[in-house]
Design a protein around this motif. Structure first.
Motif, short mmCIF file in Angstrom:
data_model
loop_
_atom_site.label_atom_id
_atom_site.label_comp_id
_atom_site.label_asym_id
_atom_site.label_seq_id
_atom_site.Cartn_x
_atom_site.Cartn_y
_atom_site.Cartn_z
N GLY A 118 -63.17 27.86 20.19
CA GLY A 118 -62.82 26.52 20.64
C GLY A 118 -61.59 25.94 19.98
O GLY A 118 -61.33 24.74 20.09
N ARG A 119 -60.81 26.77 19.30
CA ARG A 119 -59.62 26.27 18.60
C ARG A 119 -58.49 25.97 19.57
O ARG A 119 -58.30 26.66 20.57
CB ARG A 119 -59.12 27.29 17.58
CG ARG A 119 -60.12 27.72 16.55
CD ARG A 119 -59.95 26.98 15.24
NE ARG A 119 -60.88 27.50 14.26
CZ ARG A 119 -60.51 28.09 13.14
NH1 ARG A 119 -59.24 28.24 12.87
NH2 ARG A 119 -61.43 28.52 12.30
N SER A 120 -57.71 24.97 19.24
CA SER A 120 -56.50 24.63 20.00
C SER A 120 -55.38 25.57 19.54
O SER A 120 -55.53 26.31 18.56
CB SER A 120 -56.08 23.19 19.72
OG SER A 120 -55.69 23.08 18.35
N ASN A 121 -54.25 25.51 20.23
CA ASN A 121 -53.11 26.33 19.80
C ASN A 121 -52.69 25.96 18.38
O ASN A 121 -52.37 26.84 17.58
CB ASN A 121 -51.93 26.17 20.76
CG ASN A 121 -52.15 26.90 22.07
OD1 ASN A 121 -53.25 27.36 22.36
ND2 ASN A 121 -51.10 27.00 22.86
N GLY A 136 -48.59 30.71 21.64
CA GLY A 136 -48.39 30.66 23.08
C GLY A 136 -47.99 32.00 23.66
O GLY A 136 -48.48 32.41 24.72
N LYS A 137 -47.13 32.72 22.95
CA LYS A 137 -46.72 34.05 23.42
C LYS A 137 -47.89 35.03 23.40
O LYS A 137 -48.06 35.82 24.33
CB LYS A 137 -45.56 34.57 22.57
CG LYS A 137 -44.28 33.82 22.84
CD LYS A 137 -43.16 34.25 21.94
CE LYS A 137 -41.93 33.40 22.21
NZ LYS A 137 -40.84 33.70 21.32
N HIS A 138 -48.69 34.96 22.35
CA HIS A 138 -49.87 35.83 22.28
C HIS A 138 -50.84 35.51 23.43
O HIS A 138 -51.40 36.41 24.05
CB HIS A 138 -50.59 35.69 20.94
CG HIS A 138 -49.85 36.31 19.79
ND1 HIS A 138 -49.43 37.61 19.78
CD2 HIS A 138 -49.45 35.78 18.61
CE1 HIS A 138 -48.81 37.87 18.64
NE2 HIS A 138 -48.81 36.77 17.92
N ILE A 139 -51.02 34.23 23.71
CA ILE A 139 -51.93 33.83 24.78
C ILE A 139 -51.41 34.33 26.13
O ILE A 139 -52.18 34.85 26.95
CB ILE A 139 -52.15 32.30 24.77
CG1 ILE A 139 -52.98 31.91 23.53
CG2 ILE A 139 -52.85 31.84 26.06
CD1 ILE A 139 -53.08 30.42 23.29
N ASN A 140 -50.11 34.22 26.36
CA ASN A 140 -49.55 34.75 27.61
C ASN A 140 -49.75 36.25 27.72
O ASN A 140 -50.05 36.77 28.80
CB ASN A 140 -48.07 34.40 27.73
CG ASN A 140 -47.86 32.95 28.13
OD1 ASN A 140 -48.70 32.36 28.79
ND2 ASN A 140 -46.73 32.39 27.73
N ASN A 141 -49.59 36.96 26.60
CA ASN A 141 -49.85 38.41 26.60
C ASN A 141 -51.31 38.70 26.94
O ASN A 141 -51.61 39.63 27.68
CB ASN A 141 -49.53 39.02 25.23
CG ASN A 141 -48.07 39.32 25.07
OD1 ASN A 141 -47.31 39.32 26.02
ND2 ASN A 141 -47.67 39.56 23.83
#
Length: 167
Positions: A118-121, A136-141
């Protein structure tokens, strides 16, 4: 003699550089092209390599920090060879695995685990001592590797967590 481009170029900073490279390759077969990317984008590497494997390269920007290694890659591509980042090769090899979670790097897996908590960026960045931009880049990956396209009307973070939890 050689095209060097970044995957993400203006105006939208998505895949204009790669699309330009593919058009150039179609219009000028055999034109050596080296594509640079901030992180492994499996679908982009696949698109680039699907046309031909000679005179082509796909490197992470981290590799250009070593000037000798970068110049060597430029020469190989210009001479008709290939220059593939080891992480790109690893991702392409992992692609055939049945569980999409196996495609994630260790860091991407850590990010996904923190999303599941449940953590935010910002919270993820603080926990992993990295920038929010890197998160953000890791999340997009993660979205790319889990085949969660941006066109979906569903919440991709939730879908990623469901896959992480194997629900």
């Amino acid at each position: 003699d050689l095209v060097v481009t970044d995957v993400r170029m203006p105006p939208t900073h998505t895949d204009e550089g790669l699309r330009a490279a593919l058009v150039l390759r179609r219009q000028h077969p055999g034109l050596p092209i080296l594509v640079l990317s901030q992180y492994v984008e499996e679908r982009y590497a696949t698109r680039l390599l699907s046309t031909t494997t000679s005179g082509v390269g796909y490197l992470l920007k981290d590799r250009v920090a070593d000037v000798a290694e970068f110049v060597d890659a430029l020469r190989r591509v210009a001479d008709g060879g290939t220059a593939l980042d080891p992480e790109v090769v690893a991702q392409l090899l992992l692609r055939g695995r049945s569980d999409p979670l196996d495609r994630l790097t260790r860091r991407e897996y850590e990010v996904l685990a923190l999303i599941a908590e449940g953590r935010s960026n910002a919270g993820i960045a603080e926990a992993l001592v990295i920038s929010e931009s890197a998160v953000g880049k890791h999340i997009n990956n993660i979205f790319t590797k889990l085949d969660l396209s941006g066109a979906d009307k569903d919440h991709r973070r939730v879908l990623a967590v469901l896959r992480f939890l194997k629900i």
